[in-house]
Structure formats: structure tokens, C-alpha cells
Design a protein around this motif. Sequence first.
Motif, PDB file in Angstrom:
ATOM      1  N   ARG A  13       0.846  -1.204   0.000  1.00  0.00           N
ATOM      2  CA  ARG A  13       0.000   0.000   0.000  1.00  0.00           C
ATOM      3  C   ARG A  13       0.877   1.249   0.000  1.00  0.00           C
ATOM      4  NH1 ARG A  13      -3.975  -0.099   4.515  1.00  0.00           N
ATOM      5  NH2 ARG A  13      -5.160  -1.337   3.033  1.00  0.00           N
ATOM      6  N   ALA A  14       1.935   1.254   0.803  1.00  0.00           N
ATOM      7  CA  ALA A  14       2.835   2.413   0.865  1.00  0.00           C
ATOM      8  C   ALA A  14       3.475   2.672  -0.495  1.00  0.00           C
ATOM      9  CB  ALA A  14       3.910   2.188   1.930  1.00  0.00           C
ATOM     10  N   ALA A  43      10.321  15.650  -1.611  1.00  0.00           N
ATOM     11  CA  ALA A  43       9.819  16.993  -1.295  1.00  0.00           C
ATOM     12  C   ALA A  43       8.433  16.924  -0.638  1.00  0.00           C
ATOM     13  CB  ALA A  43       9.772  17.845  -2.556  1.00  0.00           C
ATOM     14  N   ILE A  44       7.562  16.072  -1.161  1.00  0.00           N
ATOM     15  CA  ILE A  44       6.215  15.952  -0.589  1.00  0.00           C
ATOM     16  C   ILE A  44       6.287  15.396   0.827  1.00  0.00           C
ATOM     17  CG2 ILE A  44       4.022  14.693  -0.764  1.00  0.00           C
ATOM     18  CD1 ILE A  44       4.342  14.931  -3.855  1.00  0.00           C
ATOM     19  N   LEU A  45       7.022  14.315   1.002  1.00  0.00           N
ATOM     20  CA  LEU A  45       7.137  13.709   2.333  1.00  0.00           C
ATOM     21  C   LEU A  45       7.894  14.628   3.285  1.00  0.00           C
ATOM     22  CD1 LEU A  45       7.851  10.011   1.323  1.00  0.00           C
ATOM     23  CD2 LEU A  45       5.698  11.004   2.104  1.00  0.00           C
ATOM     24  N   GLY A  46       8.904  15.325   2.775  1.00  0.00           N
ATOM     25  CA  GLY A  46       9.638  16.274   3.604  1.00  0.00           C
ATOM     26  C   GLY A  46       8.759  17.417   4.072  1.00  0.00           C
ATOM     27  N   LEU A  82       9.985   9.838  11.485  1.00  0.00           N
ATOM     28  CA  LEU A  82       8.825   9.643  10.617  1.00  0.00           C
ATOM     29  C   LEU A  82       9.228   9.765   9.152  1.00  0.00           C
ATOM     30  CD1 LEU A  82       5.757   9.333  10.203  1.00  0.00           C
ATOM     31  CD2 LEU A  82       5.557  11.813  10.525  1.00  0.00           C
ATOM     32  N   ASN A  83      10.081  10.721   8.841  1.00  0.00           N
ATOM     33  CA  ASN A  83      10.543  10.920   7.478  1.00  0.00           C
ATOM     34  C   ASN A  83      11.312   9.701   6.970  1.00  0.00           C
ATOM     35  OD1 ASN A  83      12.745  12.057   5.441  1.00  0.00           O
ATOM     36  ND2 ASN A  83      10.958  13.401   5.391  1.00  0.00           N
ATOM     37  N   TYR A  84      12.123   9.097   7.812  1.00  0.00           N
ATOM     38  CA  TYR A  84      12.868   7.890   7.422  1.00  0.00           C
ATOM     39  C   TYR A  84      11.908   6.774   7.022  1.00  0.00           C
ATOM     40  CZ  TYR A  84      15.432   3.537   7.753  1.00  0.00           C
ATOM     41  OH  TYR A  84      15.951   2.298   7.482  1.00  0.00           O
ATOM     42  N   VAL A  85      10.932   6.511   7.866  1.00  0.00           N
ATOM     43  CA  VAL A  85       9.983   5.424   7.592  1.00  0.00           C
ATOM     44  C   VAL A  85       9.198   5.694   6.308  1.00  0.00           C
ATOM     45  CG1 VAL A  85       7.894   4.257   8.437  1.00  0.00           C
ATOM     46  CG2 VAL A  85       9.794   4.724  10.012  1.00  0.00           C
ATOM     47  N   LEU A  86       8.715   6.907   6.138  1.00  0.00           N
ATOM     48  CA  LEU A  86       7.934   7.237   4.943  1.00  0.00           C
ATOM     49  C   LEU A  86       8.784   7.171   3.673  1.00  0.00           C
ATOM     50  CD1 LEU A  86       5.741  10.192   6.273  1.00  0.00           C
ATOM     51  CD2 LEU A  86       5.050   7.816   5.889  1.00  0.00           C
ATOM     52  N   MET A  90       7.599   4.517   1.061  1.00  0.00           N
ATOM     53  CA  MET A  90       6.772   5.118   0.014  1.00  0.00           C
ATOM     54  C   MET A  90       7.581   5.685  -1.149  1.00  0.00           C
ATOM     55  SD  MET A  90       4.018   7.145   2.356  1.00  0.00           S
ATOM     56  CE  MET A  90       2.948   7.609   1.022  1.00  0.00           C
ATOM     57  N   ASN A  91       8.707   6.293  -0.870  1.00  0.00           N
ATOM     58  CA  ASN A  91       9.421   7.025  -1.903  1.00  0.00           C
ATOM     59  C   ASN A  91      10.535   6.200  -2.544  1.00  0.00           C
ATOM     60  OD1 ASN A  91      10.008   9.290  -3.494  1.00  0.00           O
ATOM     61  ND2 ASN A  91      11.615   9.894  -2.084  1.00  0.00           N
ATOM     62  N   PHE A  92      11.498   5.780  -1.753  1.00  0.00           N
ATOM     63  CA  PHE A  92      12.616   5.031  -2.306  1.00  0.00           C
ATOM     64  C   PHE A  92      12.292   3.537  -2.414  1.00  0.00           C
ATOM     65  CE2 PHE A  92      14.624   8.859  -0.525  1.00  0.00           C
ATOM     66  CZ  PHE A  92      15.208   9.347  -1.683  1.00  0.00           C
ATOM     67  N   ARG A  93      11.205   3.118  -1.764  1.00  0.00           N
ATOM     68  CA  ARG A  93      10.712   1.727  -1.802  1.00  0.00           C
ATOM     69  C   ARG A  93      11.843   0.723  -1.618  1.00  0.00           C
ATOM     70  NH1 ARG A  93       7.690   4.700  -5.270  1.00  0.00           N
ATOM     71  NH2 ARG A  93       8.620   4.170  -7.239  1.00  0.00           N
TER      72      ARG A  93
END
Length: 161
Positions: A13-14, A43-46, A82-86, A90-93
Motif C-alpha cells: 500500500r505504501a 519533497a512531498i514527504l519532507g 517519521l521521514n525515514y519510515v515514509l 513510500m518514496n525510495f521503496r
Amino acid sequence: MPTETITPRRLTRAERIGIALTSWANRLPPKLRFITPEFVGFAILGTFTFLFDMAMLAALLHWTALPFQVCVGLGYLTAFGLNYVLNRTMNFRSHAPVGGQLLRYAVVMALDFGFTLEVTELLHDAGLPAMVARVATACCVGVFTYVGARFWVFRKETVQD
């Protein structure tokens, strides 16, 4: 002779959310193709985690008697985690082992944190409101953090045969 079929791995899902947030970057005009989906996702997650950081900083400053540096530090460290987990999911998968990534991320976080704490306090002591000082500092560390995350923390691991 039987043939093997390889079933592609089902996206989490992520991962699907990350793709939905960033897939439009592939359709940018040629002159803007340097803006990669990973940069857009970062940028969005940041931005999301920075807003979380700001909300936490405001709450701590308003409802506690903690020193300014402690409030900045608590908000920053929580948002960075939180940024690390996301970004990992989600981003670098990334599916690489967490241990090495977390260690590299901790180095980036320590450098960012030291810079953030000192520059935010310096700007605040110079007369800028706390939130303005924090935003100005975040703009500076954002580029360093992306480069560290993209090319060192979440680098693509090569598979040895």
C-alpha cells in the motif's frame, strides 16, 4: 521441459501511494526532466514531516516550560524518524536490510540536527520568530538531506551472483 513463470512481487500500500504521489513527474516537459519522481516524493514527504515538526514545536513551546533547544530537538527528532519510515517505504521503496540504512541515516540525521539546532537558535537569538528561524533552517538542510538519502542512505544495492 517445464518453464518457470516469475510472478511479479505485489506492491505494498505504501508503494502504491508513493507511486500515486509522484508518477506525474515522468510527464514533465523535457527541460524539467531533471526533476525525478524520487525528488518529488522526497519533497512531498519532507513537507509533510516538516509540518508535523512545526506543529510539535508549536505545541511544546505553548504547553510546556521546556527550553527552546529541547523543543526544537524533540520536534526535529520525531519528524526525522517519521521521514525515514515514509521515505524508505513510500518514496525510495527500499527492501535493503534496515541496519546499514539506519546507521547511514543516523549520520545524516546527526549532521542535519547539529546544523538545525545551531542555526535555528542563532536566527532566533538574532530576533527572528521561532517558526521563521526554523523554516529558514529547514530550507538549508533540505538539499543536503535529499542528496544524502538518495545517494547514500537509500542507494540502490547491487546484487552479487
